[in-house]
Write a protein that holds these residues in place. Sequence first.
Motif, PDB file in Angstrom:
ATOM      1  N   ALA A  24       0.813  -1.214   0.000  1.00 30.55           N
ATOM      2  CA  ALA A  24       0.000   0.000   0.000  1.00 30.55           C
ATOM      3  C   ALA A  24       0.847   1.264   0.000  1.00 30.55           C
ATOM      4  O   ALA A  24       0.357   2.344  -0.343  1.00 30.55           O
ATOM      5  N   ARG A  25       2.118   1.140   0.387  1.00 29.22           N
ATOM      6  CA  ARG A  25       2.993   2.303   0.456  1.00 29.22           C
ATOM      7  C   ARG A  25       3.746   2.543  -0.853  1.00 29.22           C
ATOM      8  O   ARG A  25       4.422   3.569  -0.993  1.00 29.22           O
ATOM      9  N   VAL A  26       3.686   1.583  -1.782  1.00 30.77           N
ATOM     10  CA  VAL A  26       4.448   1.680  -3.027  1.00 30.77           C
ATOM     11  C   VAL A  26       3.497   1.971  -4.186  1.00 30.77           C
ATOM     12  O   VAL A  26       2.624   1.171  -4.503  1.00 30.77           O
ATOM     13  N   LEU A  27       3.699   3.130  -4.816  1.00 33.24           N
ATOM     14  CA  LEU A  27       2.832   3.545  -5.915  1.00 33.24           C
ATOM     15  C   LEU A  27       3.126   2.786  -7.203  1.00 33.24           C
ATOM     16  O   LEU A  27       2.242   2.590  -8.032  1.00 33.24           O
ATOM     17  N   GLY A  28       4.378   2.400  -7.389  1.00 30.82           N
ATOM     18  CA  GLY A  28       4.777   1.687  -8.590  1.00 30.82           C
ATOM     19  C   GLY A  28       6.152   1.098  -8.381  1.00 30.82           C
ATOM     20  O   GLY A  28       6.955   1.609  -7.596  1.00 30.82           O
ATOM     21  N   LEU A  29       6.442   0.002  -9.101  1.00 25.33           N
ATOM     22  CA  LEU A  29       7.676  -0.752  -8.896  1.00 25.33           C
ATOM     23  C   LEU A  29       8.379  -0.925 -10.240  1.00 25.33           C
ATOM     24  O   LEU A  29       7.793  -1.426 -11.204  1.00 25.33           O
ATOM     25  N   ALA A  30       9.654  -0.508 -10.306  1.00 22.34           N
ATOM     26  CA  ALA A  30      10.455  -0.671 -11.518  1.00 22.34           C
ATOM     27  C   ALA A  30      11.681  -1.516 -11.190  1.00 22.34           C
ATOM     28  O   ALA A  30      12.463  -1.161 -10.305  1.00 22.34           O
ATOM     29  N   LEU A  31      11.849  -2.616 -11.904  1.00 19.82           N
ATOM     30  CA  LEU A  31      12.922  -3.574 -11.655  1.00 19.82           C
ATOM     31  C   LEU A  31      13.796  -3.662 -12.904  1.00 19.82           C
ATOM     32  O   LEU A  31      13.334  -4.096 -13.964  1.00 19.82           O
ATOM     33  N   VAL A  32      15.051  -3.253 -12.774  1.00 13.31           N
ATOM     34  CA  VAL A  32      15.965  -3.228 -13.909  1.00 13.31           C
ATOM     35  C   VAL A  32      17.092  -4.225 -13.647  1.00 13.31           C
ATOM     36  O   VAL A  32      17.799  -4.127 -12.642  1.00 13.31           O
ATOM     37  N   CYS A  33      17.238  -5.200 -14.540  1.00 17.58           N
ATOM     38  CA  CYS A  33      18.230  -6.273 -14.378  1.00 17.58           C
ATOM     39  C   CYS A  33      18.163  -6.860 -12.972  1.00 17.58           C
ATOM     40  O   CYS A  33      19.171  -6.922 -12.254  1.00 17.58           O
ATOM     41  N   PRO A  34      16.986  -7.306 -12.543  1.00 15.24           N
ATOM     42  CA  PRO A  34      16.834  -7.696 -11.130  1.00 15.24           C
ATOM     43  C   PRO A  34      17.615  -8.941 -10.755  1.00 15.24           C
ATOM     44  O   PRO A  34      17.595  -9.957 -11.463  1.00 15.24           O
ATOM     45  N   LEU A  35      18.303  -8.862  -9.621  1.00 17.96           N
ATOM     46  CA  LEU A  35      18.861 -10.049  -8.974  1.00 17.96           C
ATOM     47  C   LEU A  35      17.696 -10.841  -8.398  1.00 17.96           C
ATOM     48  O   LEU A  35      16.808 -10.278  -7.759  1.00 17.96           O
ATOM     49  N   LEU A  36      17.705 -12.158  -8.614  1.00 16.58           N
ATOM     50  CA  LEU A  36      16.641 -13.034  -8.133  1.00 16.58           C
ATOM     51  C   LEU A  36      17.262 -14.250  -7.461  1.00 16.58           C
ATOM     52  O   LEU A  36      18.424 -14.579  -7.697  1.00 16.58           O
ATOM     53  N   THR A  37      16.493 -14.924  -6.637  1.00 20.30           N
ATOM     54  CA  THR A  37      17.021 -16.085  -5.925  1.00 20.30           C
ATOM     55  C   THR A  37      17.117 -17.309  -6.830  1.00 20.30           C
ATOM     56  O   THR A  37      17.931 -18.201  -6.577  1.00 20.30           O
ATOM     57  N   ALA A  38      16.306 -17.364  -7.873  1.00 21.06           N
ATOM     58  CA  ALA A  38      16.294 -18.542  -8.759  1.00 21.06           C
ATOM     59  C   ALA A  38      16.713 -18.125 -10.169  1.00 21.06           C
ATOM     60  O   ALA A  38      15.896 -18.078 -11.086  1.00 21.06           O
ATOM     61  N   LEU A  39      17.996 -17.843 -10.341  1.00 22.21           N
ATOM     62  CA  LEU A  39      18.507 -17.481 -11.658  1.00 22.21           C
ATOM     63  C   LEU A  39      18.650 -18.730 -12.522  1.00 22.21           C
ATOM     64  O   LEU A  39      18.868 -19.832 -12.022  1.00 22.21           O
ATOM     65  N   ARG A  40      18.530 -18.546 -13.842  1.00 19.39           N
ATOM     66  CA  ARG A  40      18.703 -19.689 -14.751  1.00 19.39           C
ATOM     67  C   ARG A  40      19.124 -19.192 -16.131  1.00 19.39           C
ATOM     68  O   ARG A  40      18.901 -18.043 -16.496  1.00 19.39           O
ATOM     69  N   ASP A  41      19.724 -20.086 -16.859  1.00 19.10           N
ATOM     70  CA  ASP A  41      20.070 -19.849 -18.269  1.00 19.10           C
ATOM     71  C   ASP A  41      20.827 -18.533 -18.472  1.00 19.10           C
ATOM     72  O   ASP A  41      20.491 -17.730 -19.345  1.00 19.10           O
ATOM     73  N   ILE A  42      21.862 -18.329 -17.668  1.00 18.38           N
ATOM     74  CA  ILE A  42      22.641 -17.096 -17.773  1.00 18.38           C
ATOM     75  C   ILE A  42      23.603 -17.218 -18.959  1.00 18.38           C
ATOM     76  O   ILE A  42      24.385 -18.169 -19.038  1.00 18.38           O
ATOM     77  N   PRO A  43      23.556 -16.271 -19.887  1.00 19.18           N
ATOM     78  CA  PRO A  43      24.417 -16.380 -21.076  1.00 19.18           C
ATOM     79  C   PRO A  43      25.870 -16.054 -20.766  1.00 19.18           C
ATOM     80  O   PRO A  43      26.179 -15.403 -19.770  1.00 19.18           O
ATOM     81  N   GLU A  44      26.739 -16.501 -21.633  1.00 25.13           N
ATOM     82  CA  GLU A  44      28.152 -16.137 -21.517  1.00 25.13           C
ATOM     83  C   GLU A  44      28.317 -14.671 -21.899  1.00 25.13           C
ATOM     84  O   GLU A  44      27.567 -14.142 -22.722  1.00 25.13           O
TER      85      GLU A  44
END
Length: 258
Positions: free
Chosen positions: A111-131
Amino acid sequence: MRIQAGRVSVHYVEHGTGRPALILHGARVDHHEVEACFEPILEDVAGLRRIYPDLPGMGRTIAPETMRCADDVLDTLLRFADEMFGETAYLLVGHSAGAYYARAMAAKRPARVLGLALVCPLLTALRDIPEHRVVAGSGEIGDDIFRGYFVIQTPEMLERYERHIAPAAALVDETAFERIGRQWALAVDREPAYPGPTVIVAGRLDSTVGYAAATDLLDHYPHASLAVLDAAGHALPHEQPELLRALLTEWLARIERG
């Protein structure tokens, strides 16, 4: 400037007046990187107060020895927002690890966040990371960190790196960074979905966090737009500023309509 957030004295800079926006940087840098990337976009938005803090253990925000995990950092950021904004709702933007914490903040207090922008987000379940792959430039300029971070390796990008990123390395508290990193997982994926306007931006050539896991976030955010940008790596905000501007402008318009 500084403000006390629990046991942590948080250093920050701010620009403008009006509706608040909190912009969080990634790991091993400080506020200068996101300020350099997002300020040229957000300074043109009328009535927007932009806040750029240094995360604990980086920049000029000291991480006390009692800070031992990512949940402690999250608690500090929530307290920082409380002290800065009171009951006023705010926009929330994060790059990389900053996006990781931004997700958790929005999950804890939607309720306190009007909008959320995520740029290149770090996540706990990363996969298929390119070279890592260089798409512009010789690949022979700059130091090893620059060459492993940017996929566009032109003199212009090197100047941005040397001006806005490299100086922060000397300010990283390696002991605190290692201590917090031992328990870095947050429970954000088990929290209810954040229902507000969201934009997710990933670099197709991001060899740090990849882009595949970011696409999975669409199932978690019912009002999210997703963009995967070609010719962009983890340094996407530097490498594709005009595309990022367009995506954030559309996100801001959705917030206004909301």
